[in-house]
Design an enzyme around this catalytic site. Structure first.
Site, PDB file in Angstrom:
ATOM      1  N   ARG A 232       0.832  -1.203   0.000  1.00 10.68           N
ATOM      2  CA  ARG A 232       0.000   0.000   0.000  1.00 10.68           C
ATOM      3  C   ARG A 232       0.875   1.266   0.000  1.00 10.68           C
ATOM      4  O   ARG A 232       2.097   1.161   0.047  1.00 10.68           O
ATOM      5  CB  ARG A 232      -0.942   0.017   1.212  1.00 10.68           C
ATOM      6  CG  ARG A 232      -0.207  -0.076   2.517  1.00 10.68           C
ATOM      7  CD  ARG A 232      -1.099  -0.561   3.643  1.00 10.68           C
ATOM      8  NE  ARG A 232      -0.278  -0.806   4.827  1.00 10.68           N
ATOM      9  CZ  ARG A 232      -0.564  -0.415   6.052  1.00 10.68           C
ATOM     10  NH1 ARG A 232      -1.670   0.260   6.293  1.00 10.68           N
ATOM     11  NH2 ARG A 232       0.232  -0.677   7.053  1.00 10.68           N
TER      12      ARG A 232
ATOM     13  N   TYR B  75      11.372   7.274  15.302  1.00 12.22           N
ATOM     14  CA  TYR B  75      11.195   7.185  13.845  1.00 12.22           C
ATOM     15  C   TYR B  75      12.240   8.062  13.141  1.00 12.22           C
ATOM     16  O   TYR B  75      12.891   7.635  12.180  1.00 12.22           O
ATOM     17  CB  TYR B  75       9.779   7.641  13.485  1.00 12.22           C
ATOM     18  CG  TYR B  75       9.476   7.694  12.008  1.00 12.22           C
ATOM     19  CD1 TYR B  75       9.235   6.533  11.284  1.00 12.22           C
ATOM     20  CD2 TYR B  75       9.427   8.920  11.330  1.00 12.22           C
ATOM     21  CE1 TYR B  75       8.954   6.583   9.931  1.00 12.22           C
ATOM     22  CE2 TYR B  75       9.148   8.977   9.974  1.00 12.22           C
ATOM     23  CZ  TYR B  75       8.909   7.805   9.280  1.00 12.22           C
ATOM     24  OH  TYR B  75       8.637   7.852   7.933  1.00 12.22           O
TER      25      TYR B  75
ATOM     26  N   LYS C 221      15.311   7.040  10.442  1.00  6.02           N
ATOM     27  CA  LYS C 221      15.487   7.591   9.095  1.00  6.02           C
ATOM     28  C   LYS C 221      16.861   8.261   8.947  1.00  6.02           C
ATOM     29  O   LYS C 221      17.489   8.183   7.896  1.00  6.02           O
ATOM     30  CB  LYS C 221      14.363   8.586   8.773  1.00  6.02           C
ATOM     31  CG  LYS C 221      12.980   7.916   8.664  1.00  6.02           C
ATOM     32  CD  LYS C 221      13.003   6.789   7.649  1.00  6.02           C
ATOM     33  CE  LYS C 221      11.654   6.173   7.376  1.00  6.02           C
ATOM     34  NZ  LYS C 221      11.731   5.015   6.454  1.00  6.02           N
TER      35      LYS C 221
END
Lengths: 241, 86
Positions: free
Chosen positions: A12, A149, A153
């Site tokens: 998705r 998060y 990254k």
């Protein structure tokens, strides 16, 4: 099979858009995902010769070597790898469960490293290849509630730059694409005034779409991207300008 | 072709592919780092042998210390092949 690209998190959102764009360019795709979504099933059905689904839980690091071995055995040497699968749990660090931190770092950082390690080998023998890691503008800007998060990254960006230096001699490029806020399932919680404010402050007055970010991935995969390595391509409708 | 010959032939293939110059004679106690292949060349050698032999003994045997000599390198592959047969 024509030259193919392995795309993770393909069921998705951005992963699915990346698969579509790669297929439109004429290359094949091996789409990895935990779940075989209806959208991905439709995509595979529309191009059964070019698009193949492989079920994989990439947080299960122990199985990544065998997974890569089986991909190469089934489909041959890959041309490219797009590490897109990630989770984006939000919450303040002080109350974030340790297990959540651990699972996020496994899926967002260690899994792309291991996939790169094992799939790069074939690219080394081919003397050409592409690794594209999906980062986020959060890696550099920061965002309340996304510290872990953001760290994951930023780790991918550091990883990509050094790996680019390591494998450049073998004709392989390694880059990151850093999208801004996109309306996907992952950012579904970002709504109302916060979302309106991001749109308002963007120079283009809108959010970048998953198709915009996917187009950058396709560009880096193409021959036109052959002189770009070790960098981060931002696709954020100007939010970080 | 035994495993030692397979490794030597793969080294020569990979050296050609990666523009490295192998030393003339590789003896059992030749240090890998002095054989002419660079670190990327060794990564390619492991990739090449994985394609040919179907094993990556470093992952499968969870070897954490990289072998120093040619004989040690060959021994790792011999062990990997033995495990595959079992």
């Amino acid at each position: 099979m024509s030259e193919y690209v392995v795309v993770t998190g393909a069921s998705r959102g951005l992963g699915l858009a990346i698969c579509r764009d790669i297929l439109d360019s004429g290359m094949s795709v091996v789409a990895l995902s935990r779940t075989y979504s209806t959208e991905l099933q439709k995509l595979v059905a529309s191009k059964p010769e070019l698009c193949h689904f492989v079920e994989a839980d990439l947080a299960d690091l122990e199985h990544i070597p065998a997974l890569c071995k089986s991909i190469v055995k089934t489909f041959g040497r890959p041309y490219g790898l797009v590490n897109n699968a990630a989770v984006g749990h939000d919450g303040v660090l002080a109350t974030m469960p340790n297990g959540v931190i651990d699972s996020l770092m496994r899926l967002n950082v260690q899994s792309p490293m291991l996939l790169s390690k094992y799939l790069l080998r074939s690219m080394l023998l081919n003397r050409k290849g592409r690794v594209i890691n999906i980062s986020s503008i959060i890696a550099k800007t920061g965002f309340n509630g996304l510290s872990v998060y953001a760290a994951s990254k930023a780790a991918l960006e550091g990883f990509s730059k050094s790996l680019a230096r390591e494998v450049g001699k073998a004709g392989i490029t390694v880059n990151c694409v850093a999208p801004g806020y996109m309306q996907t399932d992952m950012t579904g919680d970002l709504q109302g005034e916060k979302l309106a404010s991001i749109k308002r402050r963007s120079p283009l007055g809108k959010l970048a779409s998953v198709e915009d970010a996917a187009a950058m991935v396709s560009f880096l995969l193409s021959d036109k991207g052959s002189a770009i390595t070790g960098t981060v391509m931002t696709v954020d409708a100007g939010s970080t300008a | 072709m035994n495993i030692e010959q397979t490794v030597k032939r793969a080294m020569s293939d990979v050296a050609q592919l990666s523009d490295c110059q192998l030393i003339e004679t590789i003896e059992p106690d030749t240090l890998l780092l002095q054989s002419g292949l660079d670190s990327l060349g060794y990564a390619m050698l492991v990739a090449q042998l994985e394609e040919e032999l179907g094993i990556d003994p470093f992952t499968e045997l969870a070897i954490t210390v990289y072998p120093a000599t040619f004989a040690e390198f060959v021994a790792v592959y011999a062990q990997g092949l033995e495990q595959k047969r079992d």
